[in-house]
Scaffold this active site. Structure first.
Site, short mmCIF file in Angstrom:
data_model
loop_
_atom_site.label_atom_id
_atom_site.label_comp_id
_atom_site.label_asym_id
_atom_site.label_seq_id
_atom_site.Cartn_x
_atom_site.Cartn_y
_atom_site.Cartn_z
N ASN A 25 -4.51 -17.58 16.52
CA ASN A 25 -4.72 -17.66 17.97
C ASN A 25 -6.14 -18.01 18.36
OD1 ASN A 25 -2.06 -17.11 18.24
ND2 ASN A 25 -2.31 -15.07 19.14
N ARG A 123 8.34 -18.94 29.63
CA ARG A 123 6.87 -18.93 29.49
C ARG A 123 6.31 -19.78 30.63
NH1 ARG A 123 5.55 -17.23 23.85
NH2 ARG A 123 3.38 -17.70 24.23
N ASP A 308 1.86 -8.70 19.92
CA ASP A 308 2.14 -9.40 18.66
C ASP A 308 2.33 -8.43 17.49
OD1 ASP A 308 2.03 -11.77 20.00
OD2 ASP A 308 0.08 -12.39 19.24
N ARG A 400 4.73 -20.38 10.91
CA ARG A 400 3.84 -20.72 12.03
C ARG A 400 2.60 -19.83 12.04
NH1 ARG A 400 6.09 -19.26 16.90
NH2 ARG A 400 3.99 -19.73 17.58
C1 UD1 Z 1 -1.12 -15.63 23.77
C2 UD1 Z 1 -0.93 -15.61 22.26
C3 UD1 Z 1 0.34 -14.84 21.89
C4 UD1 Z 1 0.30 -13.44 22.51
C5 UD1 Z 1 0.02 -13.53 24.01
C6 UD1 Z 1 -0.18 -12.15 24.64
C7 UD1 Z 1 -1.94 -17.67 21.51
C8 UD1 Z 1 -1.73 -19.00 20.91
N1 UD1 Z 1 -0.81 -16.96 21.79
O1 UD1 Z 1 0.00 -16.31 24.33
O2 UD1 Z 1 0.40 -14.74 20.48
O3 UD1 Z 1 1.54 -12.81 22.31
O4 UD1 Z 1 -1.18 -14.29 24.25
O5 UD1 Z 1 -1.21 -11.48 24.02
O6 UD1 Z 1 -3.06 -17.21 21.70
N2 UD1 Z 1 2.28 -15.90 32.32
C9 UD1 Z 1 2.70 -16.31 33.56
N3 UD1 Z 1 2.20 -17.49 34.07
C10 UD1 Z 1 1.30 -18.24 33.39
C11 UD1 Z 1 0.87 -17.81 32.11
C12 UD1 Z 1 1.39 -16.63 31.59
O7 UD1 Z 1 3.51 -15.65 34.22
O8 UD1 Z 1 0.87 -19.29 33.92
C13 UD1 Z 1 2.82 -14.64 31.74
C14 UD1 Z 1 3.65 -14.87 30.46
O9 UD1 Z 1 4.96 -15.26 30.77
C15 UD1 Z 1 3.58 -13.54 29.79
C16 UD1 Z 1 2.18 -13.04 30.18
O10 UD1 Z 1 1.77 -13.82 31.30
O11 UD1 Z 1 4.53 -12.66 30.33
C17 UD1 Z 1 1.17 -13.15 29.05
O12 UD1 Z 1 1.07 -14.48 28.66
P1 UD1 Z 1 -0.28 -15.09 28.07
O13 UD1 Z 1 -1.33 -14.04 27.98
O14 UD1 Z 1 -0.59 -16.32 28.85
O15 UD1 Z 1 0.19 -15.47 26.62
P2 UD1 Z 1 -0.06 -16.82 25.84
O16 UD1 Z 1 -1.43 -17.32 26.11
O17 UD1 Z 1 1.08 -17.73 26.04
#
Ligand code: UD1
Length: 419
Positions: A25, A123, A308, A400
């Site tokens: 990550n 997502r 995670d 992955r």
């Molecule tokens: C990153 C990590 C992933 C980890 C997650 C939470 C990487 C590559 N992946 O994923 O392994 O599980 O953080 O620690 O670093 N959300 C929204 N709108 C948005 C963006 C996010 O509603 O525009 C929500 C998502 O659906 C989720 C929450 O916010 O419920 C957390 O997501 P986010 O922190 O953005 O996770 P990732 O960056 O996708």
């Protein structure tokens, strides 16, 4: 590759030492960031994972040169000649959305397909899009294609996130590092991987302050130059190997890890009754006793318990004495591994975002299928401590995130093979 399986003969105590891989990550956003720099970037300790290879394919498609040898990735972005990432490359890796900020920062435009939902549930990317708009990009979202344009360049602004999203914080940092003026992110995610990204960009000439806190201030600079950077260790891989050792009542010494990265889950292993010693970049865990259940585990943004690590720690608690409870607060659909654990003899009830684990004496090997990256790892953790043989299919999910998964486990005495 697609039909490969992991076959695990359970019941062998793991014992040994593991040097933990570089963090997935952290490496993925840093690889994306490297396309914004002039000249060569050398990333050391870069994990050899399918997501890393997918990142290299994206960079190559965009005109950059990538060379991956051992754990060193060299990127020469000077040939960057495209701002479009085709559908197939976008879908290879969930975190490809990070190229939105990197491409906007590098060339003032990007055209990507919508990453869509994934195995963890929907997502959404609404926060990413509204942040880019606030920084001056026009966003067109039609038929699953997102086109962002900032003809006059991006400008700094204050962005308050409704939730500390990791990917959104990273995308804003990438978009802001070369924008005009100052960007302030309020309620930013505080994950250590964001600190690593900021460290990398600052070495390249960026001016980012406060990464790791909930307010991050980015002062835009004209240019970034390539640099040499050592990717931080992977705290979730460390949690996985500790879980694998605990599941077999074994012992493990993790080397090359900053134990501060692991505070949120080390206390859970201590509650289980494991002896944990921290010294000089190492974490030693001895789990040679009957494990006990733990207080409720609530997944939270950093510094809380990481989502995670939820599945892999659950796999250990299936055999701990007493009841343990999880509350999953980050993703809607993150209990898909539970069916496989139940098939292996676990007693788990899921009600909405809560899972109640009633510890059983034994788990039994079964044929299961990896549902997602950490869910697949959880099945391996359970299989190592189970009686009999576990066969895990769909292991592309595991590939992955884990470098040489079966070799690492086998090096500690685990009976595991890829067929
Ligand atoms: C990153 C990590 C992933 C980890 C997650 C939470 C990487 C590559 N992946 O994923 O392994 O599980 O953080 O620690 O670093 N959300 C929204 N709108 C948005 C963006 C996010 O509603 O525009 C929500 C998502 O659906 C989720 C929450 O916010 O419920 C957390 O997501 P986010 O922190 O953005 O996770 P990732 O960056 O996708």
């Amino acid at each position: 590759m697609q039909n490969q399986k992991l076959v695990i003969e359970g019941g062998h105590k793991l014992s040994g030492e593991v040097r933990v891989q570089g963090a997935k990550n952290s490496s993925l956003p840093i690889i994306a960031a490297s396309l914004m720099c002039q000249g060569e970037t050398v990333l050391k300790n870069c994990p050899a994972l399918s997501d890393t290879y997918a990142s290299c394919r994206i960079l190559t498609h965009l005109g950059c040169e990538c060379r991956f040898s051992g754990n060193t990735l060299t990127v020469k972005p000077d040939g960057l000649n495209s701002y479009e990432i085709p559908d197939d490359l976008m879908h290879e890796m969930r975190s490809s959305i990070i190229y939105m900020g990197a491409l906007l920062g590098a060339c003032g435009k990007c055209c990507l397909s919508f990453p869509g939902g994934c195995e963890l549930g929907p997502r959404p990317i609404d926060m990413h899009l509204s942040a880019m708009k606030k920084m001056g990009a026009s966003v067109k979202d039609e038929f699953g294609i997102i086109e962002c344009m900032a003809d006059k360049g991006l400008h700094g602004t204050k962005i308050t996130l409704r939730y500390p999203s990791v990917g959104t914080t990273e995308n804003i940092i990438l978009a802001a590092v070369k924008a005009k003026g100052e960007t302030i992110i309020v309620n930013a995610a505080r994950e250590p991987e964001i600190v690593d990204l900021a460290l990398f960009l600052n070495k390249c000439g960026g001016k980012i302050k406060g990464a790791g806190n909930s307010t991050v201030v980015i002062e835009g600079v004209e240019k970034l130059h390539g640099c040499m950077h050592y990717i931080m260790p992977d705290r979730i891989a460390a949690a996985t190997y500790i879980s694998a050792a605990a599941s077999t009542n074994g012992e493990i010494n993790i080397i090359g890890i900053d134990s501060n990265l692991c505070d949120s889950f080390i206390s859970v292993f201590e509650q289980m009754g494991c002896n944990v010693y921290i010294y000089d970049g190492c974490i030693y865990v001895n789990a040679k006793k009957t494990l006990k259940s733990v207080n409720k585990i609530i997944t939270m943004p950093h510094p809380g318990f990481p989502t995670d690590a939820q599945a892999i720690v659950m796999a250990v608690l299936c055999k701990a004495e007493g009841n343990s409870i999880f509350e999953e607060n980050i993703f809607e659909n993150r209990y898909r591994h539970v069916d496989a654990l139940v098939k292996m003899g676990a007693d788990i009830k899921v009600i909405g975002k809560v899972a109640v684990i009633n510890g059983v004496k034994k788990l039994y090997g079964a044929k299961v299928s990896a549902t997602d990256l950490r869910g697949g790892a959880a099945m391996a953790v359970a299989g190592l401590g189970a009686e009999g043989t576990t066969e895990i299919s769909d292991i592309s999910h595991i590939d992955r995130g884990y470098e040489n998964f079966e070799s690492v486990i086998a090096s500690m005495g685990g009976k595991i093979k890829r067929i």
